[in-house]
Enzyme design. Structure first.
Site, PDB file in Angstrom:
ATOM      1  CG  ASN A  47      -1.832  -0.995   1.373  1.00 21.98           C
ATOM      2  OD1 ASN A  47      -1.777  -2.162   1.804  1.00 21.98           O
ATOM      3  ND2 ASN A  47      -3.128  -1.030   0.336  1.00 21.98           N
ATOM      4  CE  LYS A 134       3.039  -8.105  -2.368  1.00 23.43           C
ATOM      5  NZ  LYS A 134       2.940  -6.557  -2.404  1.00 23.43           N
ATOM      6  CG  HIS A 154       0.384  -3.210 -10.321  1.00 29.86           C
ATOM      7  ND1 HIS A 154      -0.255  -1.962 -10.568  1.00 29.86           N
ATOM      8  CD2 HIS A 154       1.197  -2.569  -9.500  1.00 29.86           C
ATOM      9  CE1 HIS A 154       0.274  -0.831  -9.894  1.00 29.86           C
ATOM     10  NE2 HIS A 154       0.950  -1.424  -9.020  1.00 29.86           N
TER      11      HIS A 154
END
Ligand code: SF4
Length: 244
Positions: A47, A134, A154
């Site tokens: 973020n 991730k 993305h």
């Protein structure tokens, strides 16, 4: 054509086209001494922008070794990383995570993980405070040179717009597609999808008129084409993990 065949051919087409635009980055050379660096850098990158998280990472490292940082007060960690946002949560997670690693392994030297298989490394990393799929995937790729396909925001967005995935979260996209990305092209496709997602298929105001994947895009809100401009418009290719 069956959906699974269609998806595979879309993936190949996408990988080839992006390789033409951005090249074919080679899988990273394993650097097991950087496992903890990559783990924490990826945590800090959540973020925020690459530049802010890189600054936070270098300021954090100015406190000393990871052992020194594990002993540092949470407020000191927070001060170092406040530039990258969510500093309260990230500082707490980092402090707790370093403590968990020390309690579990007795060391913050994680080089022994180079001898573990992917499944075991996922299991160990996912058991740590604040570490998701991730981040664990980034450790496998960027520190251990494994042929893994990390899915960030993305990658998740672009694959869903192209109709390659039909999922609501990056974690679900990872489960759905990671195994069908051709072996040997996972790092390449991951890296190029991030570049494409930042420069062309942006979250807001995608640059559809310059998009080479326009013909296979299934995004209902894709914009009508006006003219084809340079695909590298507004390039923003700084990737923090390339700097670690
Ligand atoms: S056409 Fe637009 S929405 Fe579709 S992949 Fe290209 S940039 Fe993204």
């Amino acid at each position: 054509m069956r959906r699974s065949d269609l998806i595979r051919s879309k993936i190949e087409f996408t990988a080839d086209l992006l390789a033409g635009l951005y090249g074919t980055p080679k899988l990273r050379r394993p650097e097991p001494s950087k496992i903890l660096d990559v783990l924490i850098a990826t945590k800090l990158s959540q973020n925020t922008t690459d530049k802010s998280s890189y600054k936070a990472f270098t300021q954090l490292r100015s406190l000393g070794s990871w052992e020194d940082i594990a002993k540092a007060r949470e407020i000191s960690i927070r001060q170092c990383i406040k530039v990258c946002g969510l500093a309260n949560t990230k500082a707490k997670d980092i402090k707790i995570m370093l403590g968990e690693l020390l309690a579990k392994f007795g060391t913050l030297d994680l080089r022994f993980m180079k001898d573990l298989d992917n499944e075991t490394i996922y299991k160990e990393l996912l058991s740590l405070r604040g570490i998701g799929v991730k981040t664990a995937s980034c450790v496998l790729v960027f520190a251990l040179g494994r042929d893994i396909f990390p899915v960030d925001t993305h990658v998740h967005r672009v694959l869903n717009r192209l109709g390659i995935a039909k999922t609501s979260t990056a974690e679900k996209t990872f489960s759905e597609v990671s195994e069908i990305i051709p072996e040997g092209r996972r790092y390449e496709l991951h890296t190029n999808l991030i570049k494409f997602g930042r420069n062309i298929c942006r979250a807001v105001n995608p640059h559809c008129s310059a998009c080479g994947l326009y013909e296979i895009c299934t995004f209902k809100e894709r914009k009508k084409r006006k003219s084809v401009n340079s695909a590298s418009a507004n390039e923003n290719n700084f990737l923090i993990l390339e700097e670690i």
